[in-house]
Design an enzyme around this catalytic site. Structure first.
Site, mmCIF file in Angstrom:
data_model
loop_
_atom_site.group_PDB
_atom_site.id
_atom_site.type_symbol
_atom_site.label_atom_id
_atom_site.label_comp_id
_atom_site.label_asym_id
_atom_site.label_seq_id
_atom_site.Cartn_x
_atom_site.Cartn_y
_atom_site.Cartn_z
ATOM 1 N N LYS A 284 0.837 -1.215 0.000
ATOM 2 C CA LYS A 284 0.000 0.000 0.000
ATOM 3 C C LYS A 284 0.862 1.251 0.000
ATOM 4 O O LYS A 284 1.725 1.428 0.859
ATOM 5 C CB LYS A 284 -0.904 -0.019 1.242
ATOM 6 C CG LYS A 284 -1.692 1.266 1.490
ATOM 7 C CD LYS A 284 -2.435 1.167 2.821
ATOM 8 C CE LYS A 284 -3.032 2.507 3.233
ATOM 9 N NZ LYS A 284 -3.656 2.440 4.575
ATOM 10 N N LYS A 296 -9.726 12.615 9.086
ATOM 11 C CA LYS A 296 -9.211 12.137 10.363
ATOM 12 C C LYS A 296 -9.139 13.280 11.373
ATOM 13 O O LYS A 296 -9.079 14.459 10.992
ATOM 14 C CB LYS A 296 -7.795 11.571 10.183
ATOM 15 C CG LYS A 296 -7.682 10.315 9.356
ATOM 16 C CD LYS A 296 -6.217 9.904 9.210
ATOM 17 C CE LYS A 296 -6.065 8.627 8.413
ATOM 18 N NZ LYS A 296 -6.538 7.446 9.150
ATOM 19 N N ARG A 370 -7.557 -0.267 1.232
ATOM 20 C CA ARG A 370 -8.078 -1.504 0.642
ATOM 21 C C ARG A 370 -8.549 -1.279 -0.796
ATOM 22 O O ARG A 370 -8.558 -2.205 -1.598
ATOM 23 C CB ARG A 370 -9.201 -2.064 1.514
ATOM 24 C CG ARG A 370 -10.424 -1.204 1.638
ATOM 25 C CD ARG A 370 -11.299 -1.600 2.823
ATOM 26 N NE ARG A 370 -10.623 -1.330 4.080
ATOM 27 C CZ ARG A 370 -11.127 -1.630 5.283
ATOM 28 N NH1 ARG A 370 -12.312 -2.227 5.366
ATOM 29 N NH2 ARG A 370 -10.465 -1.351 6.374
#
Length: 522
Positions: A284, A296, A370
């Site tokens: 990643k 965030k 992901r």
């Protein structure tokens, strides 16, 4: 930005006569009264320190104890030799209790060597005379000492504009004392350690680079340049090629940033075709993760420059593969994107068509890793692989479940066990985790093939949700393992052992051990 490099070589002369700035010996703590009559708590010199002890007329342990030495793991106590040996300083590094009938574990030696070399910053030339067994365990012990010394000498070059008087230069040269410096097996271990530690240091440099200097295009360029110099095959897909190829996940995550995404493919082909097996490594590469629209909290967000630690590890591991030349084909896939909030960002509620053709409902733009990994995994399976190892700083759930040192592993059970064994061998521990059916059921989508996270936003089994999602993009004929390094990939605390503050280089050494394992055993 490249950190200064420590060099390493072997020596077999008397340690007491070595012309070095410091010599490192090992000491054990003693927890019970020994047959010698030494009281509990006394220090025991580790093997390798005999000639140094003789030069001190048997008073070395007593003097070290007066200076506060306990022999605790990683403790370093320095002592001026005042001419008793050639080196002006003796540094005693703690190895913990003396193991019964065996040499210290490789990881104990690795951490001790790292701690000692780090503590001796400012010295130009250092010798290590740590206990090395003379049996079948000798190569592993020498490998551990060599890796620890080279990694303990790491320090990121940084961005300071003024000289820092208190900042000492890392050790430039390390000598490791062995019975026979010309021994071919010992020399091979040093050669390997230099390649492996060099890869770990490169990975650390990439992770530690400021995120404004390492956005997807520049990261891709840095990896591609290093890979070409190493002799690897290189393919870089820019945003136009990604769009033409249908890499929906990578494009979705990257579309919020003015720095467009990339996919870098690195190829190593062994001479003669190797053993016929094919290994794919996927990492990643989120060069900075704001969370996107699902932004965030500000606290700690600066550490999100490390969200490309998986890609850094895969890219660096491929450089070492090129140097070590295993008899197995290895291909690395590094999807890269910057996850930013803007008017062009992907949104919760979007449905993304992935490279595999599957459609994913986005519920949380902060579950971006992901998305890019799924496209890279699908491409790796399409290209052909027998084993696929993917690594990523994927979920905070990994840290909650396993802490900051132990990676979580999910995937094909047999391959997960091989990852666990490789982690034990390299000092990068990993623990297999399940992929339960109920976690997959919770990711059912009303409008797409799968939700990107739990459809009810339930964070239970959060680490497992990441693994379950990635499983959807692995073809049935490929054995795979997902290694979540959210904790181990970045060390925010004080330096310890061979870990310095910042990027750790985990799991470069695990990946290389796995490549060797496949090369040897299929």
């Amino acid at each position: 930005m490249t950190s200064p490099r420590t060099t390493l070589s072997l020596v077999d002369t008397d340690p007491a006569e070595l012309a070095v700035d410091a010599i490192v010996i090992g000491v054990h703590s003693q927890t019970t009264e020994q047959e010698s009559g030494s009281p509990a708590g006394a220090l025991l010199l580790a093997s390798g320190a005999e000639s140094i002890a003789a030069a001190f007329d048997g008073k070395l342990t007593e003097t070290l104890a007066l200076l506060g030495a306990t022999g605790g793991p990683g403790e370093v106590i320095k002592l001026a030799t005042l001419g008793t040996v050639t080196a002006p300083v003796v540094a005693a590094v703690g190895l913990g209790p003396e193991p019964s009938g065996a040499a210290p574990a490789p990881e104990t030696l690795r951490r001790a060597a790292g701690a000692a070399v780090r503590a001796l910053a400012g010295a130009a030339r250092v010798a290590l005379t740590l206990p090395l067994p003379d049996d079948a365990d000798a190569p592993a012990a020498l490998r551990a000492v060599s890796e620890g010394a080279l990694l303990g000498g790491y320090r990121f070059a940084g961005y300071k504009t003024k000289p820092q008087p208190a900042r000492r230069t890392p050790v430039a040269e390390v000598l490791v004392a062995v019975p026979d410096a010309a021994d071919a097996t010992a020399q091979a271990e040093v050669t390997r350690a230099q390649a492996v530690a060099g890869a770990v240091r490169t990975s650390r440099d990439w992770v530690n680079t400021a995120p404004n200097e390492l956005r997807p295009p520049s990261f891709a360029d840095a990896v591609a340049t290093a890979a070409r110099e190493a002799g690897l095959g290189v393919e870089v897909l820019d945003e136009a090629a990604l769009a033409a190829g249908g890499y929906g996940g990578i494009l979705a995550v990257g579309q919020g940033s003015e720095a467009p995404p990339r996919l870098v493919k690195l190829t190593y082909t062994p001479s003669g075709g190797g053993n016929g097996k094919r290994v794919a490594l996927v990492g990643k590469g989120i060069t900075f993760d704001t969370g996107g629209i699902s932004i965030k909290p500000a606290q700690g967000m600066w550490e999100m420059k490390s969200d490309m630690a998986g890609a850094a590890a895969v890219g660096a591991a491929m450089l070492a593969v090129a140097a070590l030349k295993p008899s197995v084909a290895v291909t690395g896939y590094l999807p890269m994107a910057e996850n930013m909030p803007s008017g062009t960002s992907y949104r919760p509620g979007d449905v993304i068509t992935m490279y595999s053709g599957k459609r994913v409902e986005v519920l949380n733009t902060d579950a971006e890793g992901r998305m890019i990994l799924a496209d890279a995994i699908a491409r790796a399976c399409e290209d052909g692989a027998d084993y696929l190892f993917e690594t990523s700083t994927l979920t905070g759930g990994q840290v909650v479940a396993l802490g900051k040192r132990i990676a979580g592993v999910m995937g094909t059970p047999e391959l997960c066990e091989r990852v666990r064994a490789a982690g034990d061998a390299t000092g990068e521990p990993a623990w297999p985790m399940p992929l339960p059916d109920d976690v997959r059921k919770g990711m059912d989508s009303d409008v797409a093939d799968i939700s990107q996270v739990n459809a009810g936003m339930d964070r239970a089994g959060h680490m497992l949700q990441g693994g379950v999602f990635l499983r959807e993009f692995v073809t049935d004929d490929v054995a795979w393992a997902h290694i979540d390094i959210a904790g181990p990939g970045y060390h925010s605390g004080e330096a310890t052992g061979y870990w310095t503050k910042g990027g750790t280089g985990v799991p470069v050494r695990t990946l290389l051990h796995l490549v060797d394992d496949v090369a040897a055993n299929g």
